[in-house]
Design a protein around this motif. Structure first.
Motif, PDB file in Angstrom:
ATOM      1  N   GLN A  84       0.813  -1.216   0.000  1.00 25.02           N
ATOM      2  CA  GLN A  84       0.000   0.000   0.000  1.00 25.02           C
ATOM      3  C   GLN A  84       0.846   1.266   0.000  1.00 25.02           C
ATOM      4  N   GLY A  85       2.137   1.149  -0.191  1.00 25.13           N
ATOM      5  CA  GLY A  85       2.972   2.344  -0.112  1.00 25.13           C
ATOM      6  C   GLY A  85       4.263   2.207  -0.877  1.00 25.13           C
ATOM      7  N   PRO A  86       5.287   2.912  -0.416  1.00 25.12           N
ATOM      8  CA  PRO A  86       6.551   2.957  -1.146  1.00 25.12           C
ATOM      9  C   PRO A  86       7.415   1.726  -0.879  1.00 25.12           C
ATOM     10  N   VAL A  87       8.490   1.645  -1.620  1.00 24.53           N
ATOM     11  CA  VAL A  87       9.543   0.663  -1.373  1.00 24.53           C
ATOM     12  C   VAL A  87      10.578   1.367  -0.504  1.00 24.53           C
ATOM     13  N   LEU A  88      10.928   0.774   0.625  1.00 22.96           N
ATOM     14  CA  LEU A  88      11.924   1.345   1.516  1.00 22.96           C
ATOM     15  C   LEU A  88      13.257   0.649   1.278  1.00 22.96           C
ATOM     16  N   ILE A  89      14.305   1.452   1.031  1.00 24.36           N
ATOM     17  CA  ILE A  89      15.629   0.919   0.750  1.00 24.36           C
ATOM     18  C   ILE A  89      16.623   1.572   1.699  1.00 24.36           C
ATOM     19  N   ALA A 127      12.531   6.223   0.847  1.00 26.18           N
ATOM     20  CA  ALA A 127      11.221   5.750   0.407  1.00 26.18           C
ATOM     21  C   ALA A 127      11.091   6.064  -1.079  1.00 26.18           C
ATOM     22  N   VAL A 128      11.000   5.022  -1.893  1.00 22.32           N
ATOM     23  CA  VAL A 128      10.913   5.172  -3.340  1.00 22.32           C
ATOM     24  C   VAL A 128       9.461   4.990  -3.766  1.00 22.32           C
ATOM     25  N   CYS A 129       8.947   5.965  -4.499  1.00 23.62           N
ATOM     26  CA  CYS A 129       7.561   5.964  -4.944  1.00 23.62           C
ATOM     27  C   CYS A 129       7.311   4.849  -5.955  1.00 23.62           C
ATOM     28  N   THR A 130       6.203   4.132  -5.776  1.00 24.95           N
ATOM     29  CA  THR A 130       5.808   3.114  -6.746  1.00 24.95           C
ATOM     30  C   THR A 130       4.487   3.451  -7.431  1.00 24.95           C
ATOM     31  N   CYS A 131       3.777   4.472  -6.941  1.00 26.03           N
ATOM     32  CA  CYS A 131       2.475   4.817  -7.526  1.00 26.03           C
ATOM     33  C   CYS A 131       2.576   5.936  -8.566  1.00 26.03           C
ATOM     34  N   ARG A 132       3.701   6.616  -8.602  1.00 24.28           N
ATOM     35  CA  ARG A 132       3.963   7.750  -9.507  1.00 24.28           C
ATOM     36  C   ARG A 132       3.072   8.956  -9.247  1.00 24.28           C
ATOM     37  N   ARG A 133       2.472   9.042  -8.063  1.00 24.72           N
ATOM     38  CA  ARG A 133       1.677  10.221  -7.709  1.00 24.72           C
ATOM     39  C   ARG A 133       2.527  11.294  -7.035  1.00 24.72           C
ATOM     40  N   SER A 134       3.714  10.932  -6.614  1.00 24.71           N
ATOM     41  CA  SER A 134       4.567  11.832  -5.839  1.00 24.71           C
ATOM     42  C   SER A 134       5.000  13.047  -6.653  1.00 24.71           C
ATOM     43  N   CYS A 143      -4.656   7.511   1.140  1.00 29.85           N
ATOM     44  CA  CYS A 143      -6.015   7.993   0.912  1.00 29.85           C
ATOM     45  C   CYS A 143      -6.250   9.216   1.785  1.00 29.85           C
ATOM     46  N   ARG A 144      -6.764  10.232   1.196  1.00 30.84           N
ATOM     47  CA  ARG A 144      -7.072  11.446   1.948  1.00 30.84           C
ATOM     48  C   ARG A 144      -8.530  11.383   2.373  1.00 30.84           C
ATOM     49  N   GLU A 145      -8.766  11.491   3.657  1.00 34.57           N
ATOM     50  CA  GLU A 145     -10.139  11.467   4.159  1.00 34.57           C
ATOM     51  C   GLU A 145     -10.422  12.782   4.873  1.00 34.57           C
ATOM     52  N   ARG A 146     -11.568  13.327   4.601  1.00 37.30           N
ATOM     53  CA  ARG A 146     -11.987  14.534   5.299  1.00 37.30           C
ATOM     54  C   ARG A 146     -12.773  14.131   6.522  1.00 37.30           C
TER      55      ARG A 146
END
Length: 84
Positions: A24-29, A51-58, A70-73
């Motif tokens: 659910q998140g990045p790859v930690l190296i 922390a390397v992004c895997t979703c390309r949203r960064s 996920c952003r929740e209000r």
């Protein structure tokens, strides 16, 4: 290897890097880390853990900025926040 004409030096054996994959998140190296991007440029970090992004949203790709979360209000408070 005997009989080959490859003149490249033998690979340097270094300590293995630990990589942690979070579905659910990045790859930690464990750093330091160099990442070769699609365009051939190299991104480098000397941090202890990267922390390397895997979703390309960064916005800081290839580094994770937690954009995958996920952003929740929050809804309206259930009780008055000003106690009497």
């Amino acid at each position: 290897m005997p009989g080959t004409s490859d003149s490249s030096p033998a690979p340097v054996h270094t300590q293995a890097r630990r990589v942690s994959v979070d579905p659910q998140g990045p790859v930690l190296i464990e750093g330091p880390v160099e990442i070769v991007l699609d365009d051939g440029s190299v991104a480098r970090s000397d941090r202890f853990v990267v922390a390397v992004c895997t979703c390309r949203r960064s916005r800081t790709y290839p580094w994770c900025d937690t954009s995958h979360r996920c952003r929740e209000r929050g809804g309206p408070p259930s009780e008055d926040r000003n106690p009497r």
